[in-house]
Design an enzyme around this catalytic site. Structure first.
Site, PDB file in Angstrom:
ATOM      1  N   HIS A  84      15.498  69.364  31.948  1.00 11.76           N
ATOM      2  CA  HIS A  84      14.830  70.075  32.163  1.00 11.76           C
ATOM      3  C   HIS A  84      14.214  69.768  33.823  1.00 11.76           C
ATOM      4  CE1 HIS A  84      13.697  71.447  28.253  1.00 11.76           C
ATOM      5  NE2 HIS A  84      14.068  69.999  27.780  1.00 11.76           N
ATOM      6  N   ASP A 119      21.464  72.150  23.435  1.00  6.27           N
ATOM      7  CA  ASP A 119      19.916  71.507  23.099  1.00  6.27           C
ATOM      8  C   ASP A 119      18.912  72.841  22.749  1.00  6.27           C
ATOM      9  OD1 ASP A 119      17.974  69.069  24.056  1.00  6.27           O
ATOM     10  OD2 ASP A 119      16.793  70.558  24.097  1.00  6.27           O
ATOM     11  N   HIS A 149      15.982  73.170  23.771  1.00  2.31           N
ATOM     12  CA  HIS A 149      15.608  73.766  23.723  1.00  2.31           C
ATOM     13  C   HIS A 149      16.001  74.446  25.615  1.00  2.31           C
ATOM     14  CE1 HIS A 149      13.306  70.320  22.161  1.00  2.31           C
ATOM     15  NE2 HIS A 149      12.259  71.463  21.886  1.00  2.31           N
ATOM     16  N   ASP A 198      18.838  68.166  18.478  1.00  2.00           N
ATOM     17  CA  ASP A 198      17.167  68.658  18.209  1.00  2.00           C
ATOM     18  C   ASP A 198      17.086  69.655  17.491  1.00  2.00           C
ATOM     19  OD1 ASP A 198      17.790  69.520  20.861  1.00  2.00           O
ATOM     20  OD2 ASP A 198      15.870  68.765  21.469  1.00  2.00           O
ATOM     21  N   TYR A 219      15.974  63.668  18.269  1.00  2.00           N
ATOM     22  CA  TYR A 219      14.777  62.641  18.116  1.00  2.00           C
ATOM     23  C   TYR A 219      14.822  61.875  16.993  1.00  2.00           C
ATOM     24  CZ  TYR A 219      14.343  64.696  22.854  1.00  2.00           C
ATOM     25  OH  TYR A 219      14.912  65.302  24.238  1.00  2.00           O
TER      26      TYR A 219
HETATM   27 ZN   LIG Z   1      15.112  69.272  23.450  1.00  2.00          ZN
END
Ligand SMILES: [Zn+2]
Length: 342
Positions: free
Chosen positions: A166, A202, A204, A285, A324
């Site tokens: 990110h 991922d 995201h 995740d 996570y």
């Molecule tokens: Zn993520």
């Protein structure tokens, strides 16, 4: 049994954010040191070979990030803790949006408590004692994995923590401080030759990675992620409308399962076929049961994603991003790498 090397540094455990400030509320951190410990345990149990990270100079780091961001991250905790502020972690309260200064460069604020607003884009990515040491160690982990691949290993796994995808050229956020996958890709470009593809699976969008390489052509970026239009981080980007020759976003609906997710991974792999080397930004995740995303991938799905990406036959560095759920994060990484190394 897994026969690949994985790169490890104890220093990656030194970052203990303890909390995130989310919608104005202090909530317990999910990006915790136990994540990396769990992955390491699973890799060792699966027979992977641990390689200690070696120190690397800042050249690849500074080829990716603004020196001002790097200097801020390096000194932020020391300055903050010396200022006797009420928060036990560095957290922004005001943001230097470019519109605030009519696009002109912002002044460097005199107040220590205003400085994070030059470099942070959210309130949930806290800096404390050990944050810099861990983030910088994660860069060494990624670069050591690049060295292994440049030296002839077909595949190396970098147990990076904190994650990185990110982070943009000069802004940190999303529980990330330095973009390990982007730094690995830049080093691979130098050592193996381009183009290099980064395939980010991922849950995201890899917004930092996208913004770092958009329009460049020597590093291709593809990201499979939950649709930000459905209300998910990073909210402002990650849409298919941002796609071009060198960037492919594959947003998926909330609740997507193996079939849809693997079809997107397949498209991302297809996009990467013209590359000379590969970085996989591996977040686990997207797994069913992970608390941070609504995608429902099974362990068999992760293994199949590994197989799809491994079938590209490219020299590959796998860099850890999110994931996570502490009970499944290790096994999911092992599943993916098992599919890869098959
Ligand atoms: Zn993520």
């Amino acid at each position: 049994m897994l026969s690949l090397p994985f790169v490890w540094s104890d220093d990656c455990l030194r970052h203990e954010p303890e909390a995130e400030i989310w919608v104005g509320t202090r909530t317990p951190a999910t990006e915790v040191p136990a994540r990396a410990v769990a992955i390491r345990g699973s890799l060792l149990a699966a027979g992977a070979r641990e390689v200690a990270a070696t120190a690397h100079d800042d050249s690849a780091l500074l080829a990716v990030h603004d020196p001002a961001l790097v200097e801020f991250l390096h000194s932020a905790w020391e300055e903050w803790s010396a200022a006797s502020l009420p928060s036990d972690r560095v957290v922004p309260y005001v943001f230097a949006r470019p519109e605030l200064t009519g696009g002109r460069e912002s002044a460097t604020p005199a107040a220590v408590w205003a400085r994070p607003g030059l470099f942070a884009y959210d309130t949930m990515t806290l800096i404390g004692p050990g944050t810099w040491e861990a983030a910088r160690a994660a860069v060494d982990v990624a670069l050591t994995a690049v060295d292994l691949v440049a030296g002839g290993e077909p595949l190396a796994y970098a147990c990076c923590r904190p994650p990185g995808h990110h982070v943009t050229h000069s802004l940190y956020g999303g529980s990330c401080y330095l973009n390990n996958a982007a730094i690995a890709a830049t080093a691979l470009l130098d050592k193996v030759g381009g183009p290099v593809a980064i395939v980010d699976i991922d849950a995201h969008h890899g917004n930092g990675t996208q913004e770092l390489f958009l329009g460049r052509g020597d590093v291709l970026t593809a990201s499979v992620h939950v649709d930000p239009g459905a209300g998910w981080f990073p909210h402002f980007l990650g849409f298919a409308s941002e796609n071009d020759e060198g960037n492919l976003n594959l947003p998926l609906a909330s609740g997507a399962r193996d079939v849809a997710w693997l079809a997107a991974v397949q498209r991302a792999a297809q996009f990467a076929t013209r590359a000379n080397a590969l970085v996989v930004a591996l977040g686990v995740d997207a797994a069913a049961g992970d608390p941070e995303s609504p995608i429902e991938v099974t362990p068999a799905g992760y293994r199949e994603a590994g197989r799809i990406l491994g079938d590209l036959g490219l020299p590959t560095v796998v860099v850890q991003e999110g994931g996570y759920d502490l009970t499944t994060i290790g096994p999911l990484v092992v599943e993916t790498l098992t599919g890869f190394a098959r």
